[in-house]
Scaffold this motif. Structure first.
Motif, PDB file in Angstrom:
ATOM      1  N   SER A   1       1.265  -5.079 -11.037  1.00  0.00           N
ATOM      2  CA  SER A   1       0.413  -5.669 -10.118  1.00  0.00           C
ATOM      3  C   SER A   1      -0.661  -6.363 -10.532  1.00  0.00           C
ATOM      4  O   SER A   1      -1.136  -6.099 -11.595  1.00  0.00           O
ATOM      5  CB  SER A   1      -0.204  -4.230  -9.197  1.00  0.00           C
ATOM      6  OG  SER A   1       0.579  -3.699  -8.714  1.00  0.00           O
ATOM      7  N   ARG A   2      -1.107  -7.333 -10.083  1.00  0.00           N
ATOM      8  CA  ARG A   2      -2.179  -8.266 -10.328  1.00  0.00           C
ATOM      9  C   ARG A   2      -3.418  -7.486 -10.401  1.00  0.00           C
ATOM     10  O   ARG A   2      -4.384  -7.540 -11.478  1.00  0.00           O
ATOM     11  CB  ARG A   2      -2.578  -9.381  -9.496  1.00  0.00           C
ATOM     12  CG  ARG A   2      -3.537 -10.557  -9.906  1.00  0.00           C
ATOM     13  CD  ARG A   2      -3.439 -11.766  -9.095  1.00  0.00           C
ATOM     14  NE  ARG A   2      -3.709 -11.421  -7.871  1.00  0.00           N
ATOM     15  CZ  ARG A   2      -5.097 -11.885  -7.314  1.00  0.00           C
ATOM     16  NH1 ARG A   2      -6.136 -11.859  -8.018  1.00  0.00           N
ATOM     17  NH2 ARG A   2      -5.413 -11.623  -6.110  1.00  0.00           N
TER      18      ARG A   2
ATOM     19  N   MET B   1       0.840  -1.208   0.100  1.00  0.00           N
ATOM     20  CA  MET B   1      -0.079  -0.007  -0.067  1.00  0.00           C
ATOM     21  C   MET B   1       0.900   1.182   0.197  1.00  0.00           C
ATOM     22  O   MET B   1       1.921   1.436   0.758  1.00  0.00           O
ATOM     23  CB  MET B   1      -0.992  -0.104   1.340  1.00  0.00           C
ATOM     24  CG  MET B   1      -1.950   1.372   1.383  1.00  0.00           C
ATOM     25  SD  MET B   1      -2.919   1.364   2.974  1.00  0.00           S
ATOM     26  CE  MET B   1      -4.079   0.310   2.070  1.00  0.00           C
ATOM     27  N   VAL B   2       0.624   2.077  -0.865  1.00  0.00           N
ATOM     28  CA  VAL B   2       1.408   3.542  -0.895  1.00  0.00           C
ATOM     29  C   VAL B   2       0.486   4.306  -0.114  1.00  0.00           C
ATOM     30  O   VAL B   2      -0.893   4.476   0.038  1.00  0.00           O
ATOM     31  CB  VAL B   2       1.445   3.920  -2.306  1.00  0.00           C
ATOM     32  CG1 VAL B   2       0.016   4.098  -2.940  1.00  0.00           C
ATOM     33  CG2 VAL B   2       2.143   5.207  -2.234  1.00  0.00           C
ATOM     34  N   VAL B   3       1.085   5.089   0.947  1.00  0.00           N
ATOM     35  CA  VAL B   3       0.705   6.004   1.810  1.00  0.00           C
ATOM     36  C   VAL B   3       1.448   7.406   1.751  1.00  0.00           C
ATOM     37  O   VAL B   3       2.284   7.328   1.025  1.00  0.00           O
ATOM     38  CB  VAL B   3       0.834   5.500   3.015  1.00  0.00           C
ATOM     39  CG1 VAL B   3      -0.142   4.639   3.287  1.00  0.00           C
ATOM     40  CG2 VAL B   3       2.315   5.476   3.608  1.00  0.00           C
ATOM     41  N   TYR B   4       0.663   8.595   2.055  1.00  0.00           N
ATOM     42  CA  TYR B   4       1.433   9.910   1.994  1.00  0.00           C
ATOM     43  C   TYR B   4       0.634  10.676   3.169  1.00  0.00           C
ATOM     44  O   TYR B   4      -0.202  10.507   3.595  1.00  0.00           O
ATOM     45  CB  TYR B   4       1.310  10.581   0.335  1.00  0.00           C
ATOM     46  CG  TYR B   4      -0.586  10.359   0.041  1.00  0.00           C
ATOM     47  CD1 TYR B   4      -1.379  11.532   0.667  1.00  0.00           C
ATOM     48  CD2 TYR B   4      -1.089   9.352  -0.326  1.00  0.00           C
ATOM     49  CE1 TYR B   4      -2.633  11.461   0.153  1.00  0.00           C
ATOM     50  CE2 TYR B   4      -2.350   9.399  -0.890  1.00  0.00           C
ATOM     51  CZ  TYR B   4      -3.141  10.453  -0.604  1.00  0.00           C
ATOM     52  OH  TYR B   4      -4.432  10.372  -0.958  1.00  0.00           O
ATOM     53  N   ALA B   5       1.564  11.747   3.248  1.00  0.00           N
ATOM     54  CA  ALA B   5       1.322  12.691   4.357  1.00  0.00           C
ATOM     55  C   ALA B   5      -0.034  13.343   4.010  1.00  0.00           C
ATOM     56  O   ALA B   5      -0.339  13.810   3.045  1.00  0.00           O
ATOM     57  CB  ALA B   5       2.477  13.841   4.524  1.00  0.00           C
ATOM     58  N   GLY B   6      -0.891  13.240   5.159  1.00  0.00           N
ATOM     59  CA  GLY B   6      -2.243  13.778   4.958  1.00  0.00           C
ATOM     60  C   GLY B   6      -3.243  12.784   4.409  1.00  0.00           C
ATOM     61  O   GLY B   6      -4.436  13.421   4.094  1.00  0.00           O
TER      62      GLY B   6
ATOM     63  N   PRO C   1      -8.843  -5.244 -13.807  1.00  0.00           N
ATOM     64  CA  PRO C   1      -8.032  -5.377 -12.692  1.00  0.00           C
ATOM     65  C   PRO C   1      -7.973  -4.164 -11.848  1.00  0.00           C
ATOM     66  O   PRO C   1      -7.343  -4.165 -10.781  1.00  0.00           O
ATOM     67  CB  PRO C   1      -6.595  -5.448 -13.301  1.00  0.00           C
ATOM     68  CG  PRO C   1      -6.658  -4.724 -14.598  1.00  0.00           C
ATOM     69  CD  PRO C   1      -7.892  -4.890 -15.058  1.00  0.00           C
ATOM     70  N   PHE C   2      -8.947  -3.217 -12.121  1.00  0.00           N
ATOM     71  CA  PHE C   2      -9.014  -2.174 -11.120  1.00  0.00           C
ATOM     72  C   PHE C   2     -10.288  -1.922 -10.528  1.00  0.00           C
ATOM     73  O   PHE C   2     -11.329  -2.249 -10.940  1.00  0.00           O
ATOM     74  CB  PHE C   2      -9.145  -0.735 -12.044  1.00  0.00           C
ATOM     75  CG  PHE C   2      -7.418  -0.447 -12.734  1.00  0.00           C
ATOM     76  CD1 PHE C   2      -6.673   0.125 -12.157  1.00  0.00           C
ATOM     77  CD2 PHE C   2      -7.570  -1.294 -14.024  1.00  0.00           C
ATOM     78  CE1 PHE C   2      -5.465  -0.011 -12.979  1.00  0.00           C
ATOM     79  CE2 PHE C   2      -6.330  -0.975 -14.876  1.00  0.00           C
ATOM     80  CZ  PHE C   2      -5.149  -0.352 -14.279  1.00  0.00           C
TER      81      PHE C   2
ATOM     82  N   GLU D   1      10.993   3.190  -3.312  1.00  0.00           N
ATOM     83  CA  GLU D   1      12.127   2.390  -3.854  1.00  0.00           C
ATOM     84  C   GLU D   1      12.189   0.843  -3.314  1.00  0.00           C
ATOM     85  O   GLU D   1      12.479  -0.049  -3.815  1.00  0.00           O
ATOM     86  CB  GLU D   1      13.435   2.877  -3.829  1.00  0.00           C
ATOM     87  CG  GLU D   1      13.704   4.367  -4.678  1.00  0.00           C
ATOM     88  CD  GLU D   1      13.070   5.516  -3.740  1.00  0.00           C
ATOM     89  OE1 GLU D   1      13.043   5.326  -2.556  1.00  0.00           O
ATOM     90  OE2 GLU D   1      12.674   6.303  -4.219  1.00  0.00           O
ATOM     91  N   ALA D   2      11.800   0.901  -2.035  1.00  0.00           N
ATOM     92  CA  ALA D   2      11.581  -0.463  -1.359  1.00  0.00           C
ATOM     93  C   ALA D   2      10.515  -1.362  -1.669  1.00  0.00           C
ATOM     94  O   ALA D   2      10.509  -2.574  -1.823  1.00  0.00           O
ATOM     95  CB  ALA D   2      11.439  -0.459  -0.064  1.00  0.00           C
ATOM     96  N   GLY D   3       9.558  -0.802  -2.710  1.00  0.00           N
ATOM     97  CA  GLY D   3       8.429  -1.653  -3.333  1.00  0.00           C
ATOM     98  C   GLY D   3       8.732  -2.225  -4.665  1.00  0.00           C
ATOM     99  O   GLY D   3       8.221  -1.715  -5.719  1.00  0.00           O
ATOM    100  N   ARG D   4       9.651  -3.019  -4.626  1.00  0.00           N
ATOM    101  CA  ARG D   4      10.098  -3.714  -6.019  1.00  0.00           C
ATOM    102  C   ARG D   4       9.493  -4.995  -6.040  1.00  0.00           C
ATOM    103  O   ARG D   4       9.042  -5.660  -5.190  1.00  0.00           O
ATOM    104  CB  ARG D   4      11.611  -3.626  -5.948  1.00  0.00           C
ATOM    105  CG  ARG D   4      12.342  -2.373  -5.890  1.00  0.00           C
ATOM    106  CD  ARG D   4      14.048  -2.501  -6.183  1.00  0.00           C
ATOM    107  NE  ARG D   4      14.708  -1.463  -6.055  1.00  0.00           N
ATOM    108  CZ  ARG D   4      15.574  -1.035  -4.793  1.00  0.00           C
ATOM    109  NH1 ARG D   4      15.818  -2.111  -4.314  1.00  0.00           N
ATOM    110  NH2 ARG D   4      16.166   0.016  -4.902  1.00  0.00           N
ATOM    111  N   GLY D   5       9.451  -5.623  -7.499  1.00  0.00           N
ATOM    112  CA  GLY D   5       9.165  -6.780  -7.530  1.00  0.00           C
ATOM    113  C   GLY D   5       7.501  -6.931  -7.628  1.00  0.00           C
ATOM    114  O   GLY D   5       7.056  -5.802  -7.737  1.00  0.00           O
ATOM    115  N   PRO D   6       7.064  -8.048  -7.891  1.00  0.00           N
ATOM    116  CA  PRO D   6       5.638  -8.200  -8.431  1.00  0.00           C
ATOM    117  C   PRO D   6       4.890  -7.853  -7.086  1.00  0.00           C
ATOM    118  O   PRO D   6       5.050  -8.227  -6.178  1.00  0.00           O
ATOM    119  CB  PRO D   6       5.510  -9.844  -8.605  1.00  0.00           C
ATOM    120  CG  PRO D   6       6.923 -10.228  -8.831  1.00  0.00           C
ATOM    121  CD  PRO D   6       8.010  -9.371  -8.301  1.00  0.00           C
ATOM    122  N   ILE D   7       3.776  -7.464  -7.464  1.00  0.00           N
ATOM    123  CA  ILE D   7       2.614  -6.997  -6.366  1.00  0.00           C
ATOM    124  C   ILE D   7       1.430  -7.424  -6.562  1.00  0.00           C
ATOM    125  O   ILE D   7       0.875  -7.831  -7.764  1.00  0.00           O
ATOM    126  CB  ILE D   7       2.653  -5.311  -6.520  1.00  0.00           C
ATOM    127  CG1 ILE D   7       3.876  -4.597  -6.150  1.00  0.00           C
ATOM    128  CG2 ILE D   7       1.260  -4.949  -5.253  1.00  0.00           C
ATOM    129  CD1 ILE D   7       3.726  -3.078  -6.279  1.00  0.00           C
TER     130      ILE D   7
END
Length: 331
Positions: free
Chosen positions: A96-97, A1-6, A150-151, A59-65
């Motif tokens: 991503s699947r 999961m991608v998160v961001y400030a706010g 897929p969305f 950058e840590a989110g590499r590889g298949p999701i």
């Protein structure tokens, strides 16, 4: 999961608690969910509510999701202006699947070009803004979540829980999804076709006094045919001028408003009474039960009978009896 400030915490924690609960109920024989958080604001990311989450760099989110999940939040405009974040979402989606969003997260998917030519939803209060900003996306303000290829896009805030339950059902079957909903003490596991809120109609009450008066008259006379000419007379306006002003003030045509209001009333009656479907059709102003079925299915993606089975409220005293349905009634 991608998160961001706010970002909004419930957009994130709601689905995560569903996945975690499913893991605990799944047992050792199933394939569990593993959740990783990444952010451009790593390592500590403050949500709009003040809750602080720990996340790894993008950058840590590499590889298949398996499932990329994007939340909304009050700082959405800042997130939309962060090209590095939008670009990362676009690249991550390609591996991503499936890709899911909650509330305003659909804006980020659209900004990345991922929803072009697809149907999507967002919080009802922002659906018009999304449709204007991304004309290549078919924005549907009604459902609580929309699945297109897929969305998967969920509507406002808590609907992310409904979407996550649908993902669990797709992965592990309805039994686990229902058990997860029960364990989380959710009132019900809602179908994606359920409308976000009847409050959408309340939000459409116009400020212009003649139009508002016409809307209130419609609500009081739903069991009547309600031709536009008659509604215009109630507003003391010509039919042509009334139709033009109504659409400008409310955002839909008078005919569309009448149909939506009839369906909203029908949903309420299906949920809270044991009236037959024919009786409900009459009370909501549908000339024929077949017309009611077509309108209801077009709006919600369910038949009235399916809707009643999913969403009818059973009182503790058992005041609503489904015996007539089990006996083959049209109710």
């Amino acid at each position: 999961m991608v998160v961001y400030a706010g970002a909004m915490a419930l957009d994130i924690t709601g689905p995560i608690e569903v996945f975690d609960t499913a893991n605990r109920l799944l047992g050792p024989s199933g394939t569990p969910y593993r959740t990783d958080f990444v952010s451009a604001d790593a390592p500590l990311v403050r949500m709009s509510s003040g809750v602080v989450m720990e996340a790894a760099p993008l950058e840590a989110g590499r590889g298949p999701i398996d499932t990329l999940l994007v939340p909304g939040g009050w700082s959405l405009n800042d997130a939309l202006g962060d090209q590095s974040l939008v670009s990362w979402i676009s690249r991550a989606a390609a591996r991503s699947r499936r890709v899911a969003s909650v509330c305003g997260g659909s804006f980020l998917l659209a900004e990345a070009g991922l929803l072009d030519g697809r149907r999507a939803t967002t919080h009802w209060a922002y659906s018009e803004a999304m449709a204007c900003r991304y004309p290549q996306v078919t924005v549907d303000a009604e459902p609580i979540f929309v699945w297109d290829g897929p969305f998967v896009t969920a509507a406002g805030v808590s609907t992310g829980i409904d979407m996550a339950l649908a993902l669990v059902e797709a992965d592990h079957g309805s039994a686990l999804a229902l058990e997860t909903a029960r364990f989380l003490v959710l009132f019900l596991k809602r179908h994606g076709g359920q409308s976000q809120y009847s409050a959408v109609l309340d939000a459409q009450l116009a400020d212009h006094p003649p139009i508002r008066a016409a809307q209130e008259w419609i609500l009081k006379n739903l069991d009547n045919p309600l031709p536009v000419a008659e509604i215009a007379r109630q507003a003391n306006m010509s039919q042509r001028n009334f139709a033009r002003v109504f659409r400008r003030e409310v955002g839909v045509t008078p005919g569309q408003y009448v149909e939506r209001t009839r369906i909203a009333r029908a949903r309420e009656l299906l949920e809270t009474t044991d009236l037959t479907i024919g009786q409900i059709a009459g009370r909501c102003g549908f000339a024929a039960t077949e017309t009611f079925f077509r309108s209801f299915g077009r709006t919600l993606g369910l038949t009235p009978k399916e809707y009643r089975h999913r969403f009818q409220v059973i009182s503790p005293a058992g005041l609503i009896d489904r015996h007539h349905e089990r006996e083959g009634s049209t109710a």
